[in-house]
Design an enzyme around this catalytic site. Structure first.
Site, PDB file in Angstrom:
ATOM      1  N   GLU A   1      47.864 -61.907 -47.766  1.00  0.00           N
ATOM      2  CA  GLU A   1      46.840 -60.862 -47.748  1.00  0.00           C
ATOM      3  C   GLU A   1      45.466 -61.427 -48.108  1.00  0.00           C
ATOM      4  O   GLU A   1      44.443 -61.002 -47.552  1.00  0.00           O
ATOM      5  CB  GLU A   1      47.235 -59.735 -48.707  1.00  0.00           C
ATOM      6  CG  GLU A   1      48.530 -59.010 -48.351  1.00  0.00           C
ATOM      7  CD  GLU A   1      48.494 -58.328 -46.991  1.00  0.00           C
ATOM      8  OE1 GLU A   1      47.396 -57.919 -46.543  1.00  0.00           O
ATOM      9  OE2 GLU A   1      49.572 -58.199 -46.371  1.00  0.00           O
TER      10      GLU A   1
ATOM     11  N   VAL B   1      52.625 -66.827 -54.509  1.00  0.00           N
ATOM     12  CA  VAL B   1      53.288 -65.605 -54.059  1.00  0.00           C
ATOM     13  C   VAL B   1      53.028 -65.483 -52.561  1.00  0.00           C
ATOM     14  O   VAL B   1      51.875 -65.539 -52.120  1.00  0.00           O
ATOM     15  CB  VAL B   1      52.780 -64.354 -54.810  1.00  0.00           C
ATOM     16  CG1 VAL B   1      53.483 -63.104 -54.299  1.00  0.00           C
ATOM     17  CG2 VAL B   1      53.008 -64.508 -56.311  1.00  0.00           C
ATOM     18  N   SER B   2      54.085 -65.301 -51.791  1.00  0.00           N
ATOM     19  CA  SER B   2      53.969 -65.369 -50.337  1.00  0.00           C
ATOM     20  C   SER B   2      53.046 -64.298 -49.771  1.00  0.00           C
ATOM     21  O   SER B   2      52.137 -64.601 -48.979  1.00  0.00           O
ATOM     22  CB  SER B   2      55.351 -65.246 -49.696  1.00  0.00           C
ATOM     23  OG  SER B   2      55.944 -63.980 -49.974  1.00  0.00           O
ATOM     24  N   ASP B   3      53.263 -63.036 -50.172  1.00  0.00           N
ATOM     25  CA  ASP B   3      52.467 -61.976 -49.558  1.00  0.00           C
ATOM     26  C   ASP B   3      51.064 -61.887 -50.139  1.00  0.00           C
ATOM     27  O   ASP B   3      50.127 -61.507 -49.431  1.00  0.00           O
ATOM     28  CB  ASP B   3      53.181 -60.632 -49.623  1.00  0.00           C
ATOM     29  CG  ASP B   3      53.716 -60.284 -50.999  1.00  0.00           C
ATOM     30  OD1 ASP B   3      53.546 -61.092 -51.927  1.00  0.00           O
ATOM     31  OD2 ASP B   3      54.319 -59.209 -51.145  1.00  0.00           O
ATOM     32  N   THR B   4      50.878 -62.251 -51.407  1.00  0.00           N
ATOM     33  CA  THR B   4      49.511 -62.288 -51.947  1.00  0.00           C
ATOM     34  C   THR B   4      48.694 -63.358 -51.242  1.00  0.00           C
ATOM     35  O   THR B   4      47.526 -63.132 -50.873  1.00  0.00           O
ATOM     36  CB  THR B   4      49.518 -62.564 -53.456  1.00  0.00           C
ATOM     37  OG1 THR B   4      50.416 -61.682 -54.103  1.00  0.00           O
ATOM     38  CG2 THR B   4      48.127 -62.387 -54.038  1.00  0.00           C
TER      39      THR B   4
END
Length: 772
Positions: free
Chosen positions: A494, A488-491
């Protein structure tokens, strides 16, 4: 929330789905429930013996998630924003689980539990009595009765939604399968609602699929889901590998089951099924011409009406292809290939699967193909526990097997941004979180990837059928845990930020000493960067699980009806911004690694973010509600490139949009209707703590010059804080596919803590009266 007459417009948003206690249903003893967290695998267990109770004491987190008294002490009243942030962190740190993550319910959708109940019923693998009791209690607690969502007795697509055929027919069916009598007054009320909506015949495609599996409907009512689509050459623009991952992974087992036309073998003799055949329809079951109702759907469910093109395709499939051209050899070949892809999905996730919808369907596909005693069936059955979550309302089914990596990463970044990470009392909390993220990083390739034509090192976005069409994943973090195993790109972004921030942090009393050890090696951090660099589309934007593989024209083939923007990976300001801020931080710390690639990525992403901004200054958010959520990400991203209110016209427009939406009490409150309509809709309950915190963070990132509107918002956060440091649950926070809302209850801790601390850094930690 007011009671609304049936049939009236539902354009107005509903308020927070508050628990309405009407009937005292049987419930289990909450003192006997325990949450086990085994390296991020979260499962609830009901202890039967007193000896078990002694050996496994209940934790603060157990009590909190069930709505019990946690015994958290009353804290000194916060007089400054930073003191309020500390009080919030003191409470929130008590909820950290042993491996280092935070857990929470990830509920909201009301169509998940019925699929599980149906699948376990037809495969004769029942839930435990304790689980059944709590699921019944949950479904009744979330029924639209009294002042809740119109009070007509049905259920909606999600917990704050008006009643629909999908929600009402499926949850009514689930309750009947769990043993609830049709004569219960609430069941009679539900049937009345269902009949007013046209009966179960007016349900969307997914409802008709499950009711056909159960034997309540006949397969003729289900529009075709031919697995032969998986045999299309990869270059064909509508090939399923180009679809959004959640859509294709649901279509995969659904097409396999549809092709088999499998139906509950005991449907004709099972008394409950025979009764449901009468209860869900207004016409006699034996008189229904099923094929005539393939396209029947209630207006309440018809968020994305089928297009003329899809109707034409379905007509050709039903009346030409299936009866005359669908040869047995072709069907056999398609079923073998879809079965292979199902096995690859199970192998890559240890049967945890992408999410609960495809997990339940994969279980049923394995049962059909390999029989009830197969390892695949037993392992799938075990994994069903991963999706169940116990709350004050009862037992729900989470939207994934948790939000462990996502919330833990956000929590770390929030504590650091608030300026609290160097305090000794929070050192162990942050170290445990870092160790959890280290344990959850994906370190192995997906099955088939290394030997596929897509393999390269460093990876690219290329995929191949031998790899199950999966995006590369080594170095990534998944949304929930490592086992689920999807990039997952944003996980990933972050989590990378969390690790970089902690591992580069120096002791304020001795700058030569690092506060945290290097738990995650440099090579593994570089792997994460490599993955992020594969996530950029040609436009410069980023999507969620993989790059965009198909065009928006594929929405013409959206057969789900209840969801929008579901057919392909879209481009999101939230994901794009997370990727940019992570790469920016990494580049500052390691300017020698893939420097040109990173600079190019960030430049193109920021350019896209400018083009995605609306004329009114807003960005549309696809994963949180809605414009407040996306604005926080976008302004944080632009800040990394030096764009602030003082020098950037886009930032000025964004700030004006947000300031214009501020309420009289200083906060912000945005309804889920913003997601559905694409226009700002005010929350009927007024200002919300989470959205207020999002806007504070956005304005602080933008260096908005006026202190007064931000200070008023800070006062609201402080006023809403409880004496023990917590904030209470308000409206639902998240969304997917425009129309379905989903809960992120840890946001009410993470973002207020971050906002309060950032404010203190910017304007000083002066005393504030904290009154609305």
């Amino acid at each position: 929330m007011s009671t609304r007459k049936r049939g009236l417009s539902t354009q107005q948003a509903n308020g927070t789905a508050k628990l309405v206690m009407r009937v005292e249903d049987p419930k289990t003893d909450p003192r006997r429930w325990r949450l086990e967290d085994d390296r991020g695998r979260q499962t609830w267990h009901y202890l039967l013996s007193d000896d078990e109770l002694k050996r496994w004491p209940q934790t603060t987190a157990d009590k909190y998630h069930m709505g019990l008294n946690t015994g958290a002490p009353v804290l000194s009243s916060a007089k400054t924003p930073l003191q309020a942030a500390e009080n919030g962190l003191q409470f929130f740190s008590r909820l950290q689980l042993e491996p280092g993550n935070w857990g929470c319910q990830y509920g909201g959708p009301m169509f998940l539990l019925p699929g599980l109940v149906v699948a376990l019923y037809v495969t004769n693998m029942p839930l435990t009595q304790a689980e059944q009791t709590e699921i019944i209690r949950y479904l009744f607690n979330l029924q639209n009765l009294g002042s809740k969502n119109g009070g007509d007795g049905g259920w909606g697509l999600h917990i704050e939604a008006d009643s629909s055929v999908f929600g009402t027919a499926m949850n009514y069916t689930a309750l009947r399968l769990l043993g609830v009598s049709p004569d219960d007054p609430r069941m009679r009320k539900a049937r009345g609602c269902l009949y007013d909506l046209g009966s179960a015949l007016n349900g969307p495609h997914w409802a008709k699929f499950w009711l056909s599996v159960l034997g309540v409907m006949q397969w003729d009512i289900v529009n075709p889901v031919p697995p032969e689509l998986w045999l299309l050459p990869d270059w064909v623009p509508i090939s399923p590998w180009r679809w959004w991952i959640h859509m294709r992974q649901v279509f995969l087992p659904m097409s396999f089951i549809w092709s088999k036309k499998w139906q509950y073998p005991k449907a004709e003799t099972d008394p409950v099924i025979r009764q449901l055949r009468q209860e869900l329809f207004t016409a006699p079951h034996e008189d229904i011409a099923w094929v005539r109702y393939r396209n029947a759907i209630s207006p309440r469910d018809n968020y994305h009406p089928k297009t003329w093109l899809l109707n034409l395709v379905n007509f050709v499939l039903v009346f030409l292809y299936i009866p005359y051209i669908r040869f047995a050899w072709l069907v056999n070949r398609a079923e073998k290939w879809t079965w292979k892809l199902i096995q690859m999905e199970d192998a890559n996730t240890d049967f945890a699967n992408l999410g609960p919808v495809n997990a339940v369907m994969n279980l049923l596909a394995c049962y059909i193909e390999e029989g009830p005693d197969a390892h695949s069936v037993r392992r799938h059955r075990e994994r069903m526990h991963d999706f169940l979550w116990l709350s004050e309302e009862g037992m729900m089914m989470n939207g994934t097997n948790g939000v462990q990596n996502w919330d833990t990463s956000f929590a770390v970044v929030a504590v650091i941004a608030a300026g609290l990470a160097t305090k000794p009392r929070y050192h162990q909390t942050l170290l445990k979180a870092l160790e959890f993220l280290e344990d959850q990083q994906i370190l192995e390739h997906a099955e088939g990837y290394v030997h596929s034509s897509a393999y390269s090192d460093p990876p690219t976005a290329k995929t191949a059928p031998e790899a199950g069409y999966r995006h590369p994943r080594r170095g990534a973090w998944g949304f929930s845990n490592r086992t689920q195993g999807y990039t997952v790109s944003d996980t990933t972004s972050e989590a990378l930020k969390s690790a970089l921030m902690l591992q580069s942090m120096t002791d304020p009393n001795d700058p030569s000493r690092k506060l945290f050890p290097e738990v995650i090696s440099l090579q593994r951090l570089e792997w994460a960067v490599d993955i992020i660099l594969t996530m950029q589309n040609k436009s410069g934007a980023c999507s969620s699980y993989e790059i965009t593989r198909g065009g928006q024209y594929m929405e013409y083939l959206n057969a789900a009806e209840v969801f929008g923007r579901i057919m392909i990976e879209y481009e999101y300001p939230e994901c794009t911004s997370s990727c940019v801020t992570a790469l920016h931080l990494f580049h500052e710390l390691r300017p020698d690694y893939r420097a040109e690639d990173i600079r190019s990525f960030m430049s193109r992403a920021v350019q896209w973010l400018h083009t995605d901004q609306r004329v009114d200054g807003s960005w549309y958010g696809s994963w949180g509600i809605c414009f407040t959520y996306a604005g926080m990400f976008a302004l944080g991203c632009l800040a990394t490139k030096g764009e602030t209110h003082s020098n950037s016209e886009p930032v000025q427009r964004a700030c004006k949009f947000l300031i214009d939406k501020q309420n009289g009490d200083g906060g912000w409150g945005e309804s889920y209707k913003s997601c559905e309509t694409g226009e700002w809709c005010q929350h009927p309950d007024g200002s919300q703590v989470v959205q207020t915190a999002w806007v504070i963070i956005a304005l602080l990132e933008a260096q908005y010059p006026a202190k007064d509107p931000i200070e008023r918002a800070i006062k609201l956060l402080m006023h809403r804080q409880q004496p023990n440091g917590e904030w209470l649950q308000e409206g639902i926070e998240g969304v997917f596919n425009k129309s379905c809302m989903i809960s992120y209850p840890n946001y009410k801790f993470i973002f207020p803590i971050k906002a309060l601390g950032m404010y203190a850094k910017r304007f000083g930690d002066a005393e504030t009266n904290g009154q609305e």
